[in-house]
Design a protein around this motif. Structure first.
Motif, PDB file in Angstrom:
ATOM      1  N   ALA A 134      40.148  63.779  60.367  1.00 36.97           N
ATOM      2  CA  ALA A 134      40.522  65.139  59.962  1.00 36.97           C
ATOM      3  C   ALA A 134      41.838  65.161  59.178  1.00 36.97           C
ATOM      4  CB  ALA A 134      40.642  66.036  61.192  1.00 36.97           C
ATOM      5  N   ARG A 174      36.438  67.550  67.937  1.00 35.92           N
ATOM      6  CA  ARG A 174      36.852  68.927  67.614  1.00 35.92           C
ATOM      7  C   ARG A 174      36.213  69.913  68.595  1.00 35.92           C
ATOM      8  NH1 ARG A 174      38.897  71.643  63.202  1.00 35.92           N
ATOM      9  NH2 ARG A 174      38.790  69.829  61.842  1.00 35.92           N
ATOM     10  N   SER A 208      44.784  65.307  60.313  1.00 38.46           N
ATOM     11  CA  SER A 208      45.576  66.362  60.947  1.00 38.46           C
ATOM     12  C   SER A 208      46.460  65.720  62.013  1.00 38.46           C
ATOM     13  CB  SER A 208      44.637  67.393  61.587  1.00 38.46           C
ATOM     14  OG  SER A 208      45.371  68.389  62.245  1.00 38.46           O
TER      15      SER A 208
END
Length: 191
Positions: free
Chosen positions: A120, A146, A122
């Motif tokens: 991701a 997720r 992130s």
């Protein structure tokens, strides 16, 4: 054996032991702070001349370009609220209320102090990108997969991690007693 060989071996051995000890002592990252608040630790000496040499070396090794506490306070967490080590195989709830700071962020790092590799791309959440619920609280899930909804910081299966909370321009009430400040909770929900 010639005399200079013994001196050379002693010198090389001493350097190896000294460098190894320095590496081990400074390898704790920011977790050796003098202020403890739940699973979070910090020192208000990061980024100041008053910091001792070992802490300065640990800060440098962690790659933190530390600012003084009136500008930024850096917290580190390697455990959850129950004292268990943070494990990338597990699911955690990171939650709290808006912090007493102009801006804040929480970043996930691996044990070596690097950003956790994840598909991701992130690595961080902050006060500007987490939504508050009806009670004025925010929540982020830290897990390898997720969640169906809400903010997410990806953990990596099989990889321990730690969190760094940065509070920029902390408020006067916070600076007066950081050990009693309300900080985010890190609760293990399962593995």
């Amino acid at each position: 054996m010639k005399g200079w060989h013994r001196y050379a071996i002693t010198l090389v051995g001493g350097l190896a032991v000294g460098l190894g000890a320095a590496w081990a002592i400074t390898g704790g990252g920011l977790s050796g702070g003098a202020i403890v608040n739940g699973p979070w630790t910090t020192s208000l000496g990061f980024g100041t001349k008053a910091t001792d040499p070992v802490t300065r070396a640990a800060v440098a090794r962690a790659g933190l370009l530390a600012l003084p506490a009136k500008e930024t306070v850096y917290w580190s967490a390697k455990t959850d609220a129950a004292g268990g080590p943070l494990d990338g195989n597990c699911r955690y709830s990171l939650s709290g209320t808006p912090l007493d700071a102009r801006w804040w962020s929480v970043t996930i790092y691996d044990e070596a102090g690097y950003l956790v590799a994840n598909p991701a791309n992130s690595w961080s959440v902050n006060g500007a990108n987490v939504a508050l619920d009806a009670k004025g609280e925010w929540r982020v899930t830290i897990a390898p997969t997720r969640p169906a909804e809400g903010a997410w910081l990806p953990g990596t299966k099989g990889q321990p991690f730690h969190l760094t909370l940065r509070m920029y321009n902390p408020g006067k009430a916070f600076r007066a007693n950081p050990a009693k400040a309300v900080l985010p909770q890190i609760v293990k929900e399962g593995c």
